[in-house]
Design a protein around this motif. Structure first.
Motif, PDB file in Angstrom:
ATOM      1  N   GLU A   1      -0.477   4.539  -0.582  1.00  0.00           N
ATOM      2  CA  GLU A   1      -1.091   5.531  -1.778  1.00  0.00           C
ATOM      3  C   GLU A   1      -0.380   7.066  -1.604  1.00  0.00           C
ATOM      4  O   GLU A   1      -0.350   7.501  -0.512  1.00  0.00           O
ATOM      5  CB  GLU A   1      -2.706   5.769  -1.655  1.00  0.00           C
TER       6      GLU A   1
ATOM      7  N   ASP B   1      -5.272   4.275  -8.512  1.00  0.00           N
ATOM      8  CA  ASP B   1      -6.321   4.850  -7.725  1.00  0.00           C
ATOM      9  C   ASP B   1      -6.559   6.385  -8.055  1.00  0.00           C
ATOM     10  O   ASP B   1      -5.995   7.242  -7.293  1.00  0.00           O
ATOM     11  CB  ASP B   1      -6.223   4.634  -6.261  1.00  0.00           C
TER      12      ASP B   1
ATOM     13  N   HIS C   1      -2.439   9.791   0.022  1.00  0.00           N
ATOM     14  CA  HIS C   1      -2.612   9.610   1.335  1.00  0.00           C
ATOM     15  C   HIS C   1      -1.312  10.191   2.187  1.00  0.00           C
ATOM     16  O   HIS C   1      -1.450  10.611   3.331  1.00  0.00           O
ATOM     17  CB  HIS C   1      -2.930   8.200   1.689  1.00  0.00           C
TER      18      HIS C   1
ATOM     19  N   GLU D   1      -4.466  -0.069   3.852  1.00  0.00           N
ATOM     20  CA  GLU D   1      -4.192   1.100   3.296  1.00  0.00           C
ATOM     21  C   GLU D   1      -4.269   2.237   4.132  1.00  0.00           C
ATOM     22  O   GLU D   1      -5.333   2.638   4.461  1.00  0.00           O
ATOM     23  CB  GLU D   1      -5.014   1.177   2.048  1.00  0.00           C
TER      24      GLU D   1
ATOM     25  N   TRP E   1     -13.564   1.515  -9.444  1.00  0.00           N
ATOM     26  CA  TRP E   1     -14.545   2.745  -8.735  1.00  0.00           C
ATOM     27  C   TRP E   1     -14.225   3.810  -9.739  1.00  0.00           C
ATOM     28  O   TRP E   1     -15.327   4.554 -10.044  1.00  0.00           O
ATOM     29  CB  TRP E   1     -14.306   2.739  -7.436  1.00  0.00           C
TER      30      TRP E   1
ATOM     31  N   ASP F   1      -0.916   2.213  -4.451  1.00  0.00           N
ATOM     32  CA  ASP F   1      -2.083   3.117  -4.951  1.00  0.00           C
ATOM     33  C   ASP F   1      -1.645   4.171  -5.805  1.00  0.00           C
ATOM     34  O   ASP F   1      -0.875   5.255  -5.029  1.00  0.00           O
ATOM     35  CB  ASP F   1      -3.137   3.461  -4.087  1.00  0.00           C
TER      36      ASP F   1
ATOM     37  N   THR G   1     -11.710  -5.419  -2.391  1.00  0.00           N
ATOM     38  CA  THR G   1     -12.030  -5.140  -1.101  1.00  0.00           C
ATOM     39  C   THR G   1     -13.563  -4.787  -0.802  1.00  0.00           C
ATOM     40  O   THR G   1     -14.332  -4.967  -1.960  1.00  0.00           O
ATOM     41  CB  THR G   1     -11.428  -3.756  -0.795  1.00  0.00           C
TER      42      THR G   1
ATOM     43  N   ASP H   1      -7.828  14.624  -0.662  1.00  0.00           N
ATOM     44  CA  ASP H   1      -7.557  13.531  -1.616  1.00  0.00           C
ATOM     45  C   ASP H   1      -7.848  13.790  -2.819  1.00  0.00           C
ATOM     46  O   ASP H   1      -9.163  13.291  -3.285  1.00  0.00           O
ATOM     47  CB  ASP H   1      -8.023  12.251  -0.853  1.00  0.00           C
TER      48      ASP H   1
HETATM   49  C1  XUL Z   1      -9.628   6.258  -0.765  1.00  0.00           C
HETATM   50  C2  XUL Z   1      -9.118   5.001  -1.214  1.00  0.00           C
HETATM   51  C3  XUL Z   1      -9.934   3.811  -1.369  1.00  0.00           C
HETATM   52  C4  XUL Z   1      -8.960   2.625  -1.321  1.00  0.00           C
HETATM   53  C5  XUL Z   1     -10.048   1.315  -1.560  1.00  0.00           C
HETATM   54  O1  XUL Z   1      -9.064   7.445  -0.460  1.00  0.00           O
HETATM   55  O2  XUL Z   1      -7.931   5.116  -1.664  1.00  0.00           O
HETATM   56  O3  XUL Z   1     -10.283   3.915  -2.885  1.00  0.00           O
HETATM   57  O4  XUL Z   1      -8.018   2.387  -2.197  1.00  0.00           O
HETATM   58  O5  XUL Z   1     -10.965   1.214  -0.689  1.00  0.00           O
END
Ligand code: XUL
Ligand code: CO
Length: 437
Positions: free
Chosen positions: A268, A339, A271, A232, A49, A296, A141, A307
């Motif tokens: 992550e 990510d 996060h 996550e 992505w 992540d 996902t 974020d």
């Molecule tokens: C969004 C995020 C996503 C997840 C996968 O903050 O971290 O990209 O990793 O849906």
């Protein structure tokens, strides 16, 4: 094959003195650390992505990313070209794994079956590229947050029909992840939370989310998918509050609904910091509960409260992360998924390489630093020594359940005021710093 990044060579390790920015100065994939190659410790993954679908737009301005391979259309041909460019990227940057959302790789169709057919078609393209390149899917996902139908949530939607659409998407995303030999499948609850409690039945929404996960677990076993299911955590954004707020909230949720045996966590950095935790806190909390599954890899910015998904270039951060991962015995079937997105000003294709090199070198250094700290033993020994009074006699009796409040009162009365020692926090910080090089 050098169609999409013709000016970029294959990135190779050239040593710490290299002045060529298109080389690794620290990531030496075959170097052995604690008996294993760096490659197998770090298990890097690229996020489809951010790499292929993020045009670097922000709420104040349009996209800047130059993507000559992308004609901006929703066609399957365009989607195939992106995949070709992506695998050339993976090959040149020497990243073994990748991760995707269903809608990153395949355009949504006008019906559920058209969406499924598009995804199945793109899975066959990915399958071909995986076979010829040896690259692997770390996890897949479903994107349950972009389409307007998910405005009130997906699994937590007030509409059962929206829940059905979410379930359909999850099913076909699990199918293609399974087909592509994915190591895992991630549930990130992008809109599984609320905007306001004024219109929200929180108890219902959490139960609905649990049902979606239960059905996914049932389906996984039914089709024989052996990969790991990950949740996550993220506290907020895009919603005001997300039910998967942090590691503690996820553990509570999984325990409440009897799902703890079926899920690990994908943690992550940005996060964690959004939840006002450090990444070390979240990793330690998950590792202690035996659910630290994957990472992540990114970081936030101290001046920005959202974020921002910066590439992880902070060596203290990567050293702390790798110390926890090494102490756990490695990341297992998980990996370090970037990510992370380039800043809006880093819009040239070559910046995709610079960004990943920066992250990979930072993690290679973190790994070396963490291994050196572990070999030195002073920091681990300081923690052991700090709790030494628990290791025998009274401490053991308390922990094995053979002690009573009466006995403890008698003990406290007999010894008087306990003698206390310093925690030596700054001394230990300074020792940690000695290894940052
Ligand atoms: C969004 C995020 C996503 C997840 C996968 O903050 O971290 O990209 O990793 O849906
Ligand atoms: Co993420």
């Amino acid at each position: 094959m050098s169609e999409y990044f013709p000016d970029v060579p294959s990135i190779a390790y050239a040593g710490a003195d290299s002045r060529d920015p298109l080389t690794f100065r620290h990531y030496d994939p075959d170097a052995i650390i604690e008996g294993q190659t760096m490659r197998s410790h770090l298990r890097f993954a690229a996020a489809f992505w951010h790499t292929m679908r993020n045009d670097l737009s922000d709420p104040f301005g349009s996209g800047t990313a130059i993507m000559p391979w992308d004609d901006g259309s929703q066609s399957l041909e365009n989607a195939e070209r992106r995949i070709e460019a992506f695998f050339e990227f993976l090959d040149k940057i020497d990243i073994d794994f990748y991760c995707f959302h269903d809608r990153d790789v395949a355009p949504e169709g006008s019906t559920v079956s058209e969406s499924r057919a598009n995804l199945e078609h793109m899975a066959s393209v990915l399958e071909r590229h995986q076979a010829s390149s040896g690259r692997k899917l770390l996890w897949g996902t479903a994107c349950l947050f972009s389409h307007p139908r998910y405005v009130h949530g997906a699994g937590t939607s007030c509409s059962v029909d929206v829940f059905a659409h979410a379930a359909a998407q999850v099913r076909s995303a699990i199918d293609v992840t399974h087909r592509l030999g994915g190591g895992g499948y991630v549930f990130w609850g992008g809109r599984e939370g609320y905007s306001s409690l004024i219109n929200t039945d929180m108890a219902r929404e959490r139960q609905q989310l649990a049902r979606l996960l239960e059905m996914a677990v049932e389906y996984k076993h039914q089709i024989g998918f052996k990969g790991t299911f990950y949740i996550e955590p993220k506290p907020m954004e895009p919603t005001t509050h997300q039910y998967d707020f942090d590691v503690a909230a996820c553990l509570d949720f999984l325990r409440e609904f009897g799902l703890l045996d079926e899920f690990m966590l994908n943690i992550e950095t940005n996060h964690a910091t959004l939840a006002s935790h450090s990444m070390d806190h979240e990793l330690s909390a998950a590792a202690a509960a035996g659910v630290l599954g994957s990472i992540d890899a990114n970081m936030g910015h101290e001046h920005l409260g959202w974020d921002t998904d910066h590439f992880p270039t902070d060596i203290y951060l990567t050293a702390r992360i790798m110390r926890i991962v090494l102490a756990m015995g490695g990341i297992g079937d998980g990996g370090l998924n970037f990510d992370a997105k380039r800043r809006r000003g880093s819009f040239e294709p070559v910046d995709l390489f610079h960004a990943h090199i920066a992250g990979m070198d930072a993690f290679a250094r973190g790994l070396k630093i963490a291994a050196a700290i572990r070999a030195d033993r002073r920091l681990d020994e300081a923690i052991q020594a700090r709790y030494a009074s628990w290791d025998d006699g009274l401490g053991q009796d308390i922990m094995n359940g053979s002690c009573t409040l009466e006995r403890l009162e008698a003990h406290a009365a007999s010894i008087g005021e306990p003698s206390m020692t310093s925690g030596r926090e700054e001394m230990l910080d300074a020792i940690f710093n000695d290894f940052i090089r």
